[in-house]
Scaffold this motif. Structure first.
Motif, PDB file in Angstrom:
ATOM      1  N   LEU A   7      28.660  48.292  71.398  1.00 50.80           N
ATOM      2  CA  LEU A   7      29.721  48.115  72.386  1.00 50.80           C
ATOM      3  C   LEU A   7      29.700  49.227  73.419  1.00 50.80           C
ATOM      4  CD1 LEU A   7      32.622  46.924  70.055  1.00 50.80           C
ATOM      5  CD2 LEU A   7      31.414  45.557  71.770  1.00 50.80           C
ATOM      6  N   ASP A   8      29.357  50.454  72.989  1.00 48.03           N
ATOM      7  CA  ASP A   8      29.208  51.561  73.944  1.00 48.03           C
ATOM      8  C   ASP A   8      28.114  51.244  74.957  1.00 48.03           C
ATOM      9  OD1 ASP A   8      31.205  53.125  72.857  1.00 48.03           O
ATOM     10  OD2 ASP A   8      29.851  54.301  71.601  1.00 48.03           O
ATOM     11  N   ILE A   9      27.020  50.663  74.477  1.00 47.67           N
ATOM     12  CA  ILE A   9      25.903  50.301  75.354  1.00 47.67           C
ATOM     13  C   ILE A   9      26.338  49.222  76.341  1.00 47.67           C
ATOM     14  CG2 ILE A   9      23.618  49.217  75.414  1.00 47.67           C
ATOM     15  CD1 ILE A   9      23.053  50.578  72.719  1.00 47.67           C
ATOM     16  N   ILE A  10      27.077  48.216  75.849  1.00 41.93           N
ATOM     17  CA  ILE A  10      27.565  47.137  76.707  1.00 41.93           C
ATOM     18  C   ILE A  10      28.471  47.688  77.800  1.00 41.93           C
ATOM     19  CG2 ILE A  10      29.032  45.085  76.796  1.00 41.93           C
ATOM     20  CD1 ILE A  10      26.289  44.546  75.619  1.00 41.93           C
ATOM     21  N   SER A  11      29.387  48.583  77.419  1.00 43.75           N
ATOM     22  CA  SER A  11      30.301  49.179  78.394  1.00 43.75           C
ATOM     23  C   SER A  11      29.531  49.949  79.456  1.00 43.75           C
ATOM     24  CB  SER A  11      31.290  50.105  77.685  1.00 43.75           C
ATOM     25  OG  SER A  11      32.120  50.771  78.619  1.00 43.75           O
ATOM     26  N   HIS A  12      28.534  50.711  79.017  1.00 43.39           N
ATOM     27  CA  HIS A  12      27.730  51.495  79.959  1.00 43.39           C
ATOM     28  C   HIS A  12      26.949  50.576  80.897  1.00 43.39           C
ATOM     29  CE1 HIS A  12      25.410  54.872  81.484  1.00 43.39           C
ATOM     30  NE2 HIS A  12      24.313  54.171  81.264  1.00 43.39           N
ATOM     31  N   ALA A  13      26.389  49.492  80.349  1.00 45.05           N
ATOM     32  CA  ALA A  13      25.608  48.566  81.160  1.00 45.05           C
ATOM     33  C   ALA A  13      26.479  47.853  82.191  1.00 45.05           C
ATOM     34  CB  ALA A  13      24.910  47.545  80.258  1.00 45.05           C
ATOM     35  N   LEU A  14      27.694  47.502  81.798  1.00 48.84           N
ATOM     36  CA  LEU A  14      28.608  46.824  82.715  1.00 48.84           C
ATOM     37  C   LEU A  14      29.173  47.775  83.760  1.00 48.84           C
ATOM     38  CD1 LEU A  14      30.659  44.609  80.207  1.00 48.84           C
ATOM     39  CD2 LEU A  14      28.980  43.802  81.884  1.00 48.84           C
ATOM     40  N   GLY A  15      29.259  49.054  83.406  1.00 47.32           N
ATOM     41  CA  GLY A  15      29.880  50.017  84.313  1.00 47.32           C
ATOM     42  C   GLY A  15      31.393  49.872  84.354  1.00 47.32           C
ATOM     43  N   ASN A  16      31.961  49.271  83.297  1.00 49.75           N
ATOM     44  CA  ASN A  16      33.403  49.039  83.233  1.00 49.75           C
ATOM     45  C   ASN A  16      33.963  49.539  81.908  1.00 49.75           C
ATOM     46  OD1 ASN A  16      32.615  45.927  84.699  1.00 49.75           O
ATOM     47  ND2 ASN A  16      33.677  47.557  85.781  1.00 49.75           N
ATOM     48  N   SER A  17      35.286  49.678  81.876  1.00 53.64           N
ATOM     49  CA  SER A  17      35.960  49.963  80.613  1.00 53.64           C
ATOM     50  C   SER A  17      35.958  48.702  79.753  1.00 53.64           C
ATOM     51  CB  SER A  17      37.408  50.396  80.860  1.00 53.64           C
ATOM     52  OG  SER A  17      37.470  51.648  81.504  1.00 53.64           O
ATOM     53  N   VAL A  18      35.734  48.884  78.467  1.00 51.80           N
ATOM     54  CA  VAL A  18      35.732  47.767  77.518  1.00 51.80           C
ATOM     55  C   VAL A  18      36.565  48.160  76.311  1.00 51.80           C
ATOM     56  CG1 VAL A  18      34.322  46.342  75.985  1.00 51.80           C
ATOM     57  CG2 VAL A  18      33.443  46.974  78.244  1.00 51.80           C
ATOM     58  N   TYR A  19      37.406  47.250  75.848  1.00 56.92           N
ATOM     59  CA  TYR A  19      38.086  47.475  74.579  1.00 56.92           C
ATOM     60  C   TYR A  19      38.276  46.148  73.864  1.00 56.92           C
ATOM     61  CZ  TYR A  19      42.665  46.239  76.739  1.00 56.92           C
ATOM     62  OH  TYR A  19      43.712  45.610  77.378  1.00 56.92           O
ATOM     63  N   VAL A  20      38.449  46.231  72.556  1.00 58.65           N
ATOM     64  CA  VAL A  20      38.598  45.041  71.719  1.00 58.65           C
ATOM     65  C   VAL A  20      39.910  45.166  70.967  1.00 58.65           C
ATOM     66  CG1 VAL A  20      37.627  43.668  69.844  1.00 58.65           C
ATOM     67  CG2 VAL A  20      36.098  44.837  71.466  1.00 58.65           C
ATOM     68  N   MET A  21      40.717  44.095  70.983  1.00 62.36           N
ATOM     69  CA  MET A  21      42.010  44.137  70.321  1.00 62.36           C
ATOM     70  C   MET A  21      42.199  42.946  69.384  1.00 62.36           C
ATOM     71  SD  MET A  21      44.873  42.774  73.012  1.00 62.36           S
ATOM     72  CE  MET A  21      44.472  43.833  74.387  1.00 62.36           C
ATOM     73  N   ASP A  22      43.010  43.170  68.365  1.00 59.72           N
ATOM     74  CA  ASP A  22      43.478  42.106  67.484  1.00 59.72           C
ATOM     75  C   ASP A  22      44.814  41.651  68.058  1.00 59.72           C
ATOM     76  OD1 ASP A  22      44.886  40.710  65.435  1.00 59.72           O
ATOM     77  OD2 ASP A  22      43.630  41.630  63.905  1.00 59.72           O
ATOM     78  N   LEU A  23      44.862  40.424  68.569  1.00 52.47           N
ATOM     79  CA  LEU A  23      46.072  39.952  69.237  1.00 52.47           C
ATOM     80  C   LEU A  23      47.235  39.757  68.274  1.00 52.47           C
ATOM     81  CD1 LEU A  23      44.547  37.348  71.735  1.00 52.47           C
ATOM     82  CD2 LEU A  23      45.280  39.679  72.209  1.00 52.47           C
ATOM     83  N   HIS A  24      46.941  39.581  66.993  1.00 47.25           N
ATOM     84  CA  HIS A  24      48.006  39.366  66.011  1.00 47.25           C
ATOM     85  C   HIS A  24      48.631  40.695  65.575  1.00 47.25           C
ATOM     86  CE1 HIS A  24      50.310  37.598  62.775  1.00 47.25           C
ATOM     87  NE2 HIS A  24      49.769  38.442  61.918  1.00 47.25           N
ATOM     88  N   SER A  25      47.789  41.630  65.181  1.00 44.42           N
ATOM     89  CA  SER A  25      48.303  42.922  64.697  1.00 44.42           C
ATOM     90  C   SER A  25      48.592  43.898  65.829  1.00 44.42           C
ATOM     91  CB  SER A  25      47.295  43.556  63.740  1.00 44.42           C
ATOM     92  OG  SER A  25      46.107  43.930  64.429  1.00 44.42           O
ATOM     93  N   ARG A  26      48.114  43.551  67.045  1.00 47.74           N
ATOM     94  CA  ARG A  26      48.294  44.404  68.222  1.00 47.74           C
ATOM     95  C   ARG A  26      47.611  45.761  68.058  1.00 47.74           C
ATOM     96  NH1 ARG A  26      54.140  43.364  71.071  1.00 47.74           N
ATOM     97  NH2 ARG A  26      53.917  41.106  71.262  1.00 47.74           N
ATOM     98  N   GLN A  27      46.505  45.745  67.370  1.00 53.40           N
ATOM     99  CA  GLN A  27      45.702  46.957  67.189  1.00 53.40           C
ATOM    100  C   GLN A  27      44.478  46.913  68.092  1.00 53.40           C
ATOM    101  OE1 GLN A  27      44.835  46.960  62.973  1.00 53.40           O
ATOM    102  NE2 GLN A  27      46.662  48.142  62.504  1.00 53.40           N
ATOM    103  N   PHE A  28      44.051  48.080  68.544  1.00 52.89           N
ATOM    104  CA  PHE A  28      42.799  48.203  69.273  1.00 52.89           C
ATOM    105  C   PHE A  28      41.696  48.493  68.260  1.00 52.89           C
ATOM    106  CE2 PHE A  28      44.752  49.762  73.567  1.00 52.89           C
ATOM    107  CZ  PHE A  28      45.380  48.528  73.705  1.00 52.89           C
ATOM    108  N   LEU A  29      40.714  47.626  68.206  1.00 54.85           N
ATOM    109  CA  LEU A  29      39.625  47.787  67.248  1.00 54.85           C
ATOM    110  C   LEU A  29      38.505  48.652  67.813  1.00 54.85           C
ATOM    111  CD1 LEU A  29      39.449  44.071  66.037  1.00 54.85           C
ATOM    112  CD2 LEU A  29      40.850  45.958  65.148  1.00 54.85           C
ATOM    113  N   TYR A  30      38.428  48.720  69.128  1.00 54.78           N
ATOM    114  CA  TYR A  30      37.398  49.523  69.807  1.00 54.78           C
ATOM    115  C   TYR A  30      37.892  49.852  71.204  1.00 54.78           C
ATOM    116  CZ  TYR A  30      33.321  50.507  72.702  1.00 54.78           C
ATOM    117  OH  TYR A  30      32.457  51.078  73.603  1.00 54.78           O
ATOM    118  N   VAL A  31      37.606  51.058  71.669  1.00 54.65           N
ATOM    119  CA  VAL A  31      37.894  51.465  73.045  1.00 54.65           C
ATOM    120  C   VAL A  31      36.695  52.259  73.550  1.00 54.65           C
ATOM    121  CG1 VAL A  31      39.436  52.688  74.610  1.00 54.65           C
ATOM    122  CG2 VAL A  31      40.373  51.600  72.552  1.00 54.65           C
ATOM    123  N   SER A  32      36.128  51.854  74.672  1.00 52.92           N
ATOM    124  CA  SER A  32      34.953  52.541  75.210  1.00 52.92           C
ATOM    125  C   SER A  32      35.352  53.876  75.837  1.00 52.92           C
ATOM    126  CB  SER A  32      34.266  51.667  76.262  1.00 52.92           C
ATOM    127  OG  SER A  32      34.995  51.678  77.485  1.00 52.92           O
TER     128      SER A  32
END
Length: 225
Positions: A7-32
């Protein structure tokens, strides 16, 4: 299990901020580590806060709108008829970094958890926006010539035709994205400079922007190419 280095590689390649969340628990599973969305916080701090991170970086008016947008997305995902070929949602809101407000474009790609089909996970891409006001909630579908835009006043989703670019317009955008100026684009496409200038003006009008930089941003954010 999320592959953090990937995911770090994907964020770097896109040149954007990337994060992944669980919409039910409202937790962030990953933040670039990209700084745009973090606004001075660390990825670990954002991840630990989860949804509570939004009030740290989003002004109050936009925060209320953002929470409402999340509510509408939840409702949209609860309707089975809406799900086939659904690709992503897009919306805009402001964030505050060192006292400076910045409008960001937010692409949310939802997918159902393998462990629990009732749980939705969302991969989110945050980039700078050309929009002047917050909101602009839309749902896009794969390989469809239309999208659905949420009308906040009527509280209804309205079907809209997707912007279609001609092959020539795509060529102009691709060349501009390579850093070529108007004369260089004209030489490459065997057109006169004035013709390219006129075509760029029509393209800006179609995309509702005033510069090639903004045109490229809209094309990227709305995946028009």
């Amino acid at each position: 299990m999320l592959n953090m280095p990937f995911l770090d590689i994907i964020s770097h390649a896109l040149g954007n901020s990337v994060y992944v969340m669980d919409l039910h628990s409202r937790q962030f599973l990953y933040v670039s580590p990209h700084p745009l969305f973090l606004c001075g916080y660390s990825p670990d701090e954002a991840r630990q806060l989860g949804y509570s991170f939004y009030p740290q970086i989003v002004p109050q008016n936009d925060l209320l709108l953002l929470l409402y947008i999340h509510k509408m997305i939840h409702a949209y995902l609860s309707v089975p008829e809406n799900l086939p070929n659904l690709e992503y949602f897009i919306f805009n809101f402001r964030i505050i970094d060192n006292g400076t407000p910045t409008m960001v474009n937010h692409q949310m790609f939802p997918y159902q958890s393998d462990e629990n089909p009732k749980t939705w996970i969302a991969a989110c891409i945050v980039s700078c926006s050309t929009q002047k006001s917050s909101g602009n909630l839309c749902a896009f579908y794969k390989d469809k010539p239309y999208y659905f835009q949420y009308e906040f006043e009527s509280e209804k989703w309205k079907k809209q035709p997707k912007i279609e670019l001609s092959e020539h317009e795509k060529c102009i955008l691709k060349l501009a994205g390579q850093g070529k100026e108007t004369q260089e684009i004209a030489d490459t496409l065997h057109r006169c400079k004035q013709t390219i200038k006129n075509q760029k003006s029509k393209l800006f009008e179609k995309l509702n922007v005033n510069s090639m930089k903004d045109a490229l941003t809209v094309v990227k954010n709305y995946q028009l190419m």
